[in-house]
Design a protein around this motif. Structure first.
Motif, PDB file in Angstrom:
ATOM      1  N   ASN A 127      -0.355 -25.942 -31.885  1.00 43.17           N
ATOM      2  CA  ASN A 127       0.843 -26.746 -32.115  1.00 43.17           C
ATOM      3  C   ASN A 127       2.051 -25.875 -32.449  1.00 43.17           C
ATOM      4  O   ASN A 127       3.167 -26.170 -32.032  1.00 43.17           O
ATOM      5  CB  ASN A 127       0.577 -27.743 -33.245  1.00 43.17           C
ATOM      6  CG  ASN A 127      -0.341 -28.877 -32.814  1.00 43.17           C
ATOM      7  OD1 ASN A 127      -0.346 -29.256 -31.656  1.00 43.17           O
ATOM      8  ND2 ASN A 127      -1.126 -29.377 -33.754  1.00 43.17           N
ATOM      9  N   ASP A 128       1.830 -24.802 -33.206  1.00 45.99           N
ATOM     10  CA  ASP A 128       2.928 -23.883 -33.508  1.00 45.99           C
ATOM     11  C   ASP A 128       3.440 -23.201 -32.239  1.00 45.99           C
ATOM     12  O   ASP A 128       4.656 -23.043 -32.057  1.00 45.99           O
ATOM     13  CB  ASP A 128       2.470 -22.838 -34.522  1.00 45.99           C
ATOM     14  CG  ASP A 128       2.136 -23.460 -35.872  1.00 45.99           C
ATOM     15  OD1 ASP A 128       2.641 -24.566 -36.148  1.00 45.99           O
ATOM     16  OD2 ASP A 128       1.368 -22.845 -36.640  1.00 45.99           O
ATOM     17  N   ALA A 129       2.517 -22.799 -31.363  1.00 50.48           N
ATOM     18  CA  ALA A 129       2.926 -22.161 -30.110  1.00 50.48           C
ATOM     19  C   ALA A 129       3.686 -23.135 -29.215  1.00 50.48           C
ATOM     20  O   ALA A 129       4.702 -22.770 -28.596  1.00 50.48           O
ATOM     21  CB  ALA A 129       1.704 -21.611 -29.384  1.00 50.48           C
ATOM     22  N   MET A 130       3.224 -24.379 -29.152  1.00 48.76           N
ATOM     23  CA  MET A 130       3.919 -25.367 -28.335  1.00 48.76           C
ATOM     24  C   MET A 130       5.299 -25.675 -28.911  1.00 48.76           C
ATOM     25  O   MET A 130       6.257 -25.875 -28.152  1.00 48.76           O
ATOM     26  CB  MET A 130       3.078 -26.632 -28.238  1.00 48.76           C
ATOM     27  CG  MET A 130       1.783 -26.456 -27.466  1.00 48.76           C
ATOM     28  SD  MET A 130       0.784 -27.964 -27.374  1.00 48.76           S
ATOM     29  CE  MET A 130       1.866 -29.022 -26.427  1.00 48.76           C
ATOM     30  N   SER A 131       5.425 -25.707 -30.219  1.00 49.65           N
ATOM     31  CA  SER A 131       6.744 -25.936 -30.828  1.00 49.65           C
ATOM     32  C   SER A 131       7.705 -24.811 -30.500  1.00 49.65           C
ATOM     33  O   SER A 131       8.897 -25.045 -30.261  1.00 49.65           O
ATOM     34  CB  SER A 131       6.590 -26.078 -32.347  1.00 49.65           C
ATOM     35  OG  SER A 131       5.779 -27.186 -32.669  1.00 49.65           O
ATOM     36  N   ALA A 132       7.190 -23.568 -30.470  1.00 47.71           N
ATOM     37  CA  ALA A 132       8.051 -22.433 -30.115  1.00 47.71           C
ATOM     38  C   ALA A 132       8.503 -22.509 -28.664  1.00 47.71           C
ATOM     39  O   ALA A 132       9.655 -22.186 -28.340  1.00 47.71           O
ATOM     40  CB  ALA A 132       7.308 -21.118 -30.376  1.00 47.71           C
ATOM     41  N   LEU A 133       7.624 -22.952 -27.761  1.00 50.50           N
ATOM     42  CA  LEU A 133       7.993 -23.061 -26.349  1.00 50.50           C
ATOM     43  C   LEU A 133       8.923 -24.235 -26.092  1.00 50.50           C
ATOM     44  O   LEU A 133       9.716 -24.209 -25.138  1.00 50.50           O
ATOM     45  CB  LEU A 133       6.730 -23.197 -25.492  1.00 50.50           C
ATOM     46  CG  LEU A 133       5.824 -21.975 -25.403  1.00 50.50           C
ATOM     47  CD1 LEU A 133       4.574 -22.291 -24.612  1.00 50.50           C
ATOM     48  CD2 LEU A 133       6.568 -20.797 -24.767  1.00 50.50           C
ATOM     49  N   VAL A 151      -4.947 -18.862 -23.605  1.00 52.36           N
ATOM     50  CA  VAL A 151      -6.270 -18.743 -24.232  1.00 52.36           C
ATOM     51  C   VAL A 151      -7.279 -18.141 -23.254  1.00 52.36           C
ATOM     52  O   VAL A 151      -8.047 -17.234 -23.598  1.00 52.36           O
ATOM     53  CB  VAL A 151      -6.748 -20.120 -24.726  1.00 52.36           C
ATOM     54  CG1 VAL A 151      -8.169 -20.032 -25.280  1.00 52.36           C
ATOM     55  CG2 VAL A 151      -5.812 -20.658 -25.784  1.00 52.36           C
ATOM     56  N   ILE A 152      -7.270 -18.617 -22.006  1.00 51.71           N
ATOM     57  CA  ILE A 152      -8.225 -18.127 -21.006  1.00 51.71           C
ATOM     58  C   ILE A 152      -7.984 -16.655 -20.714  1.00 51.71           C
ATOM     59  O   ILE A 152      -8.922 -15.842 -20.654  1.00 51.71           O
ATOM     60  CB  ILE A 152      -8.118 -18.974 -19.728  1.00 51.71           C
ATOM     61  CG1 ILE A 152      -8.564 -20.419 -20.010  1.00 51.71           C
ATOM     62  CG2 ILE A 152      -8.953 -18.373 -18.607  1.00 51.71           C
ATOM     63  CD1 ILE A 152      -8.372 -21.356 -18.841  1.00 51.71           C
ATOM     64  N   PHE A 239       0.462 -16.368 -31.479  1.00 52.80           N
ATOM     65  CA  PHE A 239      -0.671 -17.197 -31.069  1.00 52.80           C
ATOM     66  C   PHE A 239      -1.727 -16.373 -30.347  1.00 52.80           C
ATOM     67  O   PHE A 239      -2.933 -16.522 -30.608  1.00 52.80           O
ATOM     68  CB  PHE A 239      -0.164 -18.325 -30.166  1.00 52.80           C
ATOM     69  CG  PHE A 239      -1.253 -19.148 -29.551  1.00 52.80           C
ATOM     70  CD1 PHE A 239      -2.000 -20.033 -30.321  1.00 52.80           C
ATOM     71  CD2 PHE A 239      -1.531 -19.049 -28.196  1.00 52.80           C
ATOM     72  CE1 PHE A 239      -3.008 -20.802 -29.744  1.00 52.80           C
ATOM     73  CE2 PHE A 239      -2.535 -19.811 -27.616  1.00 52.80           C
ATOM     74  CZ  PHE A 239      -3.276 -20.689 -28.404  1.00 52.80           C
ATOM     75  N   ILE A 240      -1.312 -15.473 -29.470  1.00 50.13           N
ATOM     76  CA  ILE A 240      -2.257 -14.642 -28.725  1.00 50.13           C
ATOM     77  C   ILE A 240      -2.998 -13.706 -29.670  1.00 50.13           C
ATOM     78  O   ILE A 240      -4.199 -13.442 -29.484  1.00 50.13           O
ATOM     79  CB  ILE A 240      -1.523 -13.866 -27.617  1.00 50.13           C
ATOM     80  CG1 ILE A 240      -0.934 -14.839 -26.593  1.00 50.13           C
ATOM     81  CG2 ILE A 240      -2.450 -12.893 -26.920  1.00 50.13           C
ATOM     82  CD1 ILE A 240      -0.074 -14.186 -25.535  1.00 50.13           C
ATOM     83  N   ARG A 241      -2.326 -13.183 -30.682  1.00 52.02           N
ATOM     84  CA  ARG A 241      -3.007 -12.315 -31.655  1.00 52.02           C
ATOM     85  C   ARG A 241      -4.110 -13.073 -32.385  1.00 52.02           C
ATOM     86  O   ARG A 241      -5.212 -12.541 -32.591  1.00 52.02           O
ATOM     87  CB  ARG A 241      -1.995 -11.762 -32.656  1.00 52.02           C
ATOM     88  CG  ARG A 241      -1.020 -10.748 -32.073  1.00 52.02           C
ATOM     89  CD  ARG A 241      -0.255 -10.043 -33.172  1.00 52.02           C
ATOM     90  NE  ARG A 241       0.814  -9.203 -32.619  1.00 52.02           N
ATOM     91  CZ  ARG A 241       2.089  -9.574 -32.559  1.00 52.02           C
ATOM     92  NH1 ARG A 241       2.456 -10.763 -33.033  1.00 52.02           N
ATOM     93  NH2 ARG A 241       2.994  -8.778 -32.043  1.00 52.02           N
TER      94      ARG A 241
END
Length: 338
Positions: A127-133, A151-152, A239-241
Motif C-alpha cells: 500500500n505504501d508503494a502504491m501510494s508513492a506511485l 515482486v516477481i 519496497f523492493i528492499r
C-alpha cells in the motif's frame, strides 16, 4: 551313601548345564540386539545415500539450468523467464503445516514466520508503494501491475544472487570438508546458521543495491507494463528492499519458497488466486494480477494471490484520490485483529 553322592553329582551337573544354557541364551539375546542395531544403522545409511543421490541430481539440474540461462543471456541479452508451475484447477488449498517436509522444528517456525512477513508486505508495504506511485499516475490497474511485477522480478534476482552465494560458501568450505559430513551438508548447515543474517558470505549492502537496480531495469524492459514517461520507478526502492530481505530469507530455508508466475488473459485458477473487490465476477479471464501466490518447493500453495477478472474491452479503473490506499484485503483467509 554312594547313591546319594551320585544323585548330588547329577544335580550339580544339571544345575551347571542350566547355568550354561542361561548364559548362552543371554549371549544370543545380546547378539540379536546387536544385529537389530546394525540393521537400523544400515537402513539409516541407505536413506542417507538416497538423499545424497537426490541432492546430486538436483545440483546437476541446477548447473544445467544455469548453463542454459547463460547461453540465452549471451545470445539474446534477455534473462529467460522461470518455468511455470502447473497446478490443477480442482486442487484444494492445503494447510501450510502439511507442506513443511523438514523435520526440524526451527524450519517449521521460520517458514511460518516468513509467510507472515510475506502477508505483511501485502497489507502494508504494498500500500505504501502504491501510494508513492499514485503521486505520478492515476491508473490503478497500471500501478497494481507494476507492484506485482516488482515482486516477481525481485524474487527472480534474489534466486540468482543466492545461487552465487551458495557457490561462494561451497568454495570456501571445500578445503575444510569433514569426513563425517558431506560438502552439501556442510553448505546447508552453514547457510542455516549464517545465511539469513548475511554474515561473512551473506547478502551484503552493495549486493542488495545491485538487486534493486536490476529489478528497476527489468521493470523498464518489461513489455507487460505500459510505458509511462512520467512514472518514476525509483519510488519503489524501499519496497523492493523489503521484498529482497523476505525473498532472501525464503531461499535460506531447506525447502525454499517462491512466488507463482501468472499469465494474463488466462482462466482464473481458484486454487491459486482469489478475485479482487473490483473484479467482474461474470468473467473468468484474468485481466491483471494484484499480488502473486506463494508456493513451497513442491509447488503447493501456501498463500493465495489476488487478481482482477474483467471482460475484454472493459475500461481500466482510475484511482479516486492520490492518497487513498487500496481497498483490497489481505490474502490470508483469517485476519488478526489487535
Amino acid at each position: 551313601l554312594k547313591k546319594t553322592k551320585r544323585a548330588s553329582n547329577d544335580e550339580e551337573i544339571a544345575v551347571g548345564d542350566l547355568a550354561l544354557d542361561e548364559e548362552e541364551l543371554l549371549k544370543l539375546r545380546n547378539d540379536w540386539d546387536n544385529a537389530q542395531t546394525e540393521i537400523r544403522r544400515l537402513k539409516s545409511s541407505s536413506l542417507l545415500v538416497d538423499d545424497y543421490e537426490s541432492q546430486l541430481r538436483r545440483l546437476k539440474n541446477e548447473v544445467n539450468s544455469l548453463r542454459e540461462d547463460e547461453k540465452t543471456l549471451l545470445l539474446t541479452g534477455v534473462r529467460p523467464l522461470p518455468k511455470r508451475v502447473e497446478i490443477e484447477d480442482d486442487e484444494p488449498l492445503p494447510a501450510v503445516t502439511r507442506h513443511v517436509h523438514d523435520s526440524s522444528p526451527s524450519q517449521v517456525v521460520r517458514q511460518h514466520s516468513l509467510i507472515n512477513r510475506f502477508n505483511e508486505l501485502y497489507s502494508r508495504a504494498r500500500n505504501d508503494a502504491m501510494s508513492a506511485l499514485r503521486l505520478s499516475c492515476d491508473d490503478n490497474d497500471r500501478i497494481q501491475r507494476i507492484v506485482t511485477q516488482a515482486v516477481i522480478e525481485t524474487f527472480r534476482e534474489v534466486k540468482l544472487a543466492f545461487r552465487q552465494y551458495r557457490l561462494r560458501v561451497r568454495k570456501a568450505l571445500l578445503p575444510h570438508q569433514s569426513v563425517d559430513e558431506s560438502l552439501e551438508e556442510a553448505v546447508t548447515n552453514y547457510i542455516d546458521r549464517h545465511g539469513e543474517f548475511h554474515e561473512v558470505f551473506g547478502l551484503k549492502y552493495h549486493e542488495v543495491e545491485e538487486i534493486v537496480t536490476d529489478v528497476l531495469r527489468a521493470l523498464n524492459r518489461n513489455p507487460t507494463i505500459t510505458y509511462a514517461p512520467h512514472l518514476d520507478y525509483f519510488d519503489l526502492k524501499p519496497f523492493i528492499r523489503k521484498v529482497t530481505e523476505v525473498a532472501w530469507s525464503m531461499q535460506c530455508l531447506h525447502q525454499p519458497l517462491d512466488v507463482h508466475l501468472g499469465m494474463e488473459d488466462e482462466l482464473i485458477k481458484d486454487s491459486l488466486y482469489r478475485r479482487s473487490y473490483d473484479s467482474d465476477y461474470s468473467s473468468y479471464l484474468v485481466h491483471h494480477f494484484v499480488w502473486p501466490a506463494l508456493l513451497d518447493a513442491h509447488g503447493h500453495v501456501l498463500t493465495k494471490g489476488e487478481c482482477v477478472t474483467r471482460k475484454a474491452g472493459d475500461l481500466p479503473r482510475r484511482s479516486r484520490s492520490s492518497s487513498r490506499r487500496s481497498r483490497s484485503i489481505s490474502p490470508r483467509r483469517h485476519i488478526k485483529t489487535y
